[in-house]
Design an enzyme around this catalytic site. Structure first.
Site, PDB file in Angstrom:
ATOM      1  N   GLU A 120      42.438   5.711  82.779  1.00 24.15           N
ATOM      2  CA  GLU A 120      43.023   6.273  81.324  1.00 24.15           C
ATOM      3  C   GLU A 120      44.778   6.510  81.714  1.00 24.15           C
ATOM      4  O   GLU A 120      45.329   6.545  80.326  1.00 24.15           O
ATOM      5  CB  GLU A 120      42.227   7.606  80.917  1.00 24.15           C
ATOM      6  CG  GLU A 120      41.030   6.880  80.314  1.00 24.15           C
ATOM      7  CD  GLU A 120      41.078   6.127  79.252  1.00 24.15           C
ATOM      8  OE1 GLU A 120      41.770   6.006  78.264  1.00 24.15           O
ATOM      9  OE2 GLU A 120      40.489   5.007  79.151  1.00 24.15           O
ATOM     10  N   HIS A 163      47.560   0.069  74.599  1.00 23.20           N
ATOM     11  CA  HIS A 163      46.456   0.895  75.513  1.00 23.20           C
ATOM     12  C   HIS A 163      45.626  -0.255  76.504  1.00 23.20           C
ATOM     13  O   HIS A 163      45.598   0.224  77.746  1.00 23.20           O
ATOM     14  CB  HIS A 163      45.485   1.427  74.565  1.00 23.20           C
ATOM     15  CG  HIS A 163      44.356   2.432  75.259  1.00 23.20           C
ATOM     16  ND1 HIS A 163      44.577   3.812  75.550  1.00 23.20           N
ATOM     17  CD2 HIS A 163      43.203   2.262  75.896  1.00 23.20           C
ATOM     18  CE1 HIS A 163      43.736   4.209  76.315  1.00 23.20           C
ATOM     19  NE2 HIS A 163      42.801   3.307  76.487  1.00 23.20           N
ATOM     20  N   GLU A 164      45.042  -1.231  75.880  1.00 18.71           N
ATOM     21  CA  GLU A 164      44.166  -2.084  76.664  1.00 18.71           C
ATOM     22  C   GLU A 164      44.866  -2.768  77.790  1.00 18.71           C
ATOM     23  O   GLU A 164      44.586  -3.036  78.816  1.00 18.71           O
ATOM     24  CB  GLU A 164      43.306  -2.963  75.918  1.00 18.71           C
ATOM     25  CG  GLU A 164      42.369  -2.286  74.980  1.00 18.71           C
ATOM     26  CD  GLU A 164      41.299  -1.360  75.536  1.00 18.71           C
ATOM     27  OE1 GLU A 164      40.973  -1.380  76.738  1.00 18.71           O
ATOM     28  OE2 GLU A 164      41.077  -0.426  74.876  1.00 18.71           O
ATOM     29  N   HIS A 176      45.522  -0.833  80.865  1.00 20.68           N
ATOM     30  CA  HIS A 176      44.258  -0.927  81.581  1.00 20.68           C
ATOM     31  C   HIS A 176      44.307  -2.325  82.436  1.00 20.68           C
ATOM     32  O   HIS A 176      43.998  -2.380  83.468  1.00 20.68           O
ATOM     33  CB  HIS A 176      42.986  -0.873  80.663  1.00 20.68           C
ATOM     34  CG  HIS A 176      42.486   0.327  80.222  1.00 20.68           C
ATOM     35  ND1 HIS A 176      42.254   1.510  81.231  1.00 20.68           N
ATOM     36  CD2 HIS A 176      42.170   0.851  79.248  1.00 20.68           C
ATOM     37  CE1 HIS A 176      41.794   2.594  80.630  1.00 20.68           C
ATOM     38  NE2 HIS A 176      41.789   2.162  79.334  1.00 20.68           N
TER      39      HIS A 176
HETATM   40 ZN    ZN Z   1      41.001   3.432  77.568  1.00 26.10          ZN
END
Ligand code: ZN
Length: 501
Positions: free
Chosen positions: A296, A266-267, A270
């Protein structure tokens, strides 16, 4: 470059430098600073914040901005410069609308209230947090009131701070569709999911091995270690100083295999967004992601849409099994894929599966709307929260700790933020649908080649930073603006196939 913009440039550079310094302290505070540092370092951060404010809000910037907003001046600007002026106008209006003494009082309140929230959550005592929440809401209503224009609602001012393309009308339509289609699907899936044994996930997983495997996963999806670093913190997050210095964190839980693995993917999503922003616009007001929703969408694209697929794990599952043979040697890839996609009604948003996640967001959105429409008092919130969980999930929290007190956002005054999570998830499905028409994503994943996927996102989304907003990006990439149908279709197809419905 227009003459006026040329004069503005060094002023914006100065405020960017203060902002960067502030970010670096924030990173340090959450990763390496010793526990007792906070009180003393706060003095330094306070002074830097003050200087940042002064560098943004002053007569020189005001005059130049006013000139640049003029139609004739606009004609001389490039698209990027226009976007910077637009961002500056927004930031200026936001900072200038609040009287300085109220801004200070609010900052002081939130620095105390987040600690009060943390204690109230630990003690399971909403009454201890309620007086602070009341004050925060009063401030936010007042602040939104200063900026409300035309027929906009105060809550929409707050929503617009995180995602300008989605106001109440758009969100209501999106969430109504999700409620009609996904709430019944979740119930159906939950019945079938009961039989999936996921106990392997909660065995003991050596932390050092977890760290090593997380690092491997970050590199596998495309995190560039020459431009980024990974540290540890209580809650995983991403922070960027500019496109050549992007930092992410992870946390490790000994008896939970999935937690650190999916957090790092997830990170990394980003982080890659920030790393791929064009050199020409990094360190400007449009040098970050387009919006919270868009950000997101990129993290969730990697974490869920790609990261929870069979094709993603096929080439690397053996490596995972070999890292923990004592726990995983009897778990087949098919079993593992069913495990990481196990869905059921649940109470905690941050631990929710892909199918129920959006329902958590809808509940928060509906409650925030009630708050800012003066339809509910703070004291009534726990009751309303529990009723909504019963209505949508069919379960009721037994404590406020696993109910109304679970998220930190409100204690920071962040109202209007939650919808970004759901928007991001839905935007990711829409982008996925149009990418599938342009490239064989599954085939790339099966052979562990993520480069074409990453390059597509870089060239069509990432490099533009905040020059384009969410709908402009979608129009460019998919030929149409946001459409929630893609999200519903994606979830239905995925879960029907996984669970043979
Ligand atoms: Zn996030």
């Amino acid at each position: 470059m227009s003459k006026t913009f040329e004069k503005l440039q060094p002023l914006l550079d100065k405020s960017m430098a203060f902002q960067t310094a502030r970010s670096l302290f924030e990173w340090d505070d959450q990763t390496t600073a010793p526990f007792e540092a906070a009180e003393y370092t706060a003095k330094v951060v306070g002074i830097i914040s003050d200087e940042y404010m002064k560098s943004m809000i002053n007569d020189d910037v005001r005059k130049l901005l006013k000139k640049l907003q003029d139609d004739k001046e606009q004609e001389e600007l490039t698209d990027t410069e226009k976007a910077i002026v637009k961002e500056l106008s927004k930031a200026y209006e936001q900072l200038e609308s609040i009287p300085p003494e109220e801004y200070r009082a609010f900052s002081e309140l939130t620095s105390v209230s987040s600690r009060k929230w943390s204690k109230a959550k630990k003690d399971n005592c909403f009454e201890d947090f309620a007086p602070y929440l009341k004050k925060i809401i009063d401030f936010k209503k007042k602040f939104a009131g200063y900026r409300v224009k035309g027929d906009k609602k105060p809550y929409e001012v707050l929503l617009g701070d995180y995602e300008e393309c989605f106001m109440i009308k758009e969100l209501d339509a999106f969430f109504d569709l999700v409620k009609a289609e996904i709430v019944p699907l979740l119930k159906e899936v939950a019945k079938k999911a009961e039989t999936i044994d996921k106990s392997y996930n909660y065995l003991n997983y050596d932390i050092e091995k977890q760290k090593e495997f997380s690092k491997y996963l970050a590199g596998y999806v495309g995190f560039d270690f020459n431009r980024g670093v990974i540290a540890e913190s209580a809650h995983p997050f991403t922070l960027q100083l500019h496109n050549h210095d992007v930092r992410i964190t992870n946390r490790f839980i000994e008896n939970n295999l999935e937690s650190a693995m999916f957090s790092i993917i997830h990170e990394s999503g980003h982080a890659m967004y920030e790393m791929n922003i064009d050199d020409a616009i990094t360190q400007t007001l449009v040098g970050g992601g387009a919006s919270m929703g868009m950000h997101e969408s990129q993290s969730r694209f990697f974490e869920n849409i790609i990261g929870r697929s069979n094709e993603f794990w096929a080439p690397i599952y053996d490596k995972l099994v070999n890292t923990y043979p004592e726990n995983l040697s009897n778990i087949t890839l098919d079993h593992f894929i069913k495990g990481i996609n196990k869905a059921a009604p649940n109470l905690i948003r941050t631990e929710a599966d892909e199918l129920s996640y959006c329902i958590h967001v809808i509940i928060r959105y509906e409650i925030e709307k009630m708050i800012f429409n003066d339809e509910v008092t703070v004291d009534e919130l726990p009751k309303v929260w529990n009723q909504k969980y019963q209505e949508y999930m069919g379960i009721t929290p037994s404590t406020d700790t696993e109910g109304i007190l679970q998220d930190t956002h409100w204690s920071w005054g962040e109202f209007g933020y939650f919808p970004s999570y759901a928007i991001g998830t839905a935007v990711a499905s829409q982008i996925f649908a149009c990418m599938q028409e342009k490239m064989p994503i599954d085939d790339y994943l099966k052979v562990g080649n993520l480069t074409p996927i990453r390059e597509y996102l870089r060239d069509n989304i990432h490099k533009f930073g905040a020059v384009r907003n969410t709908n402009e990006i979608l129009k460019q990439v998919c030929g149409e603006e946001f459409k929630a149908d893609y999200y519903v279709k994606y979830l239905k197809e995925k879960y029907k196939k996984l669970y043979d419905l």
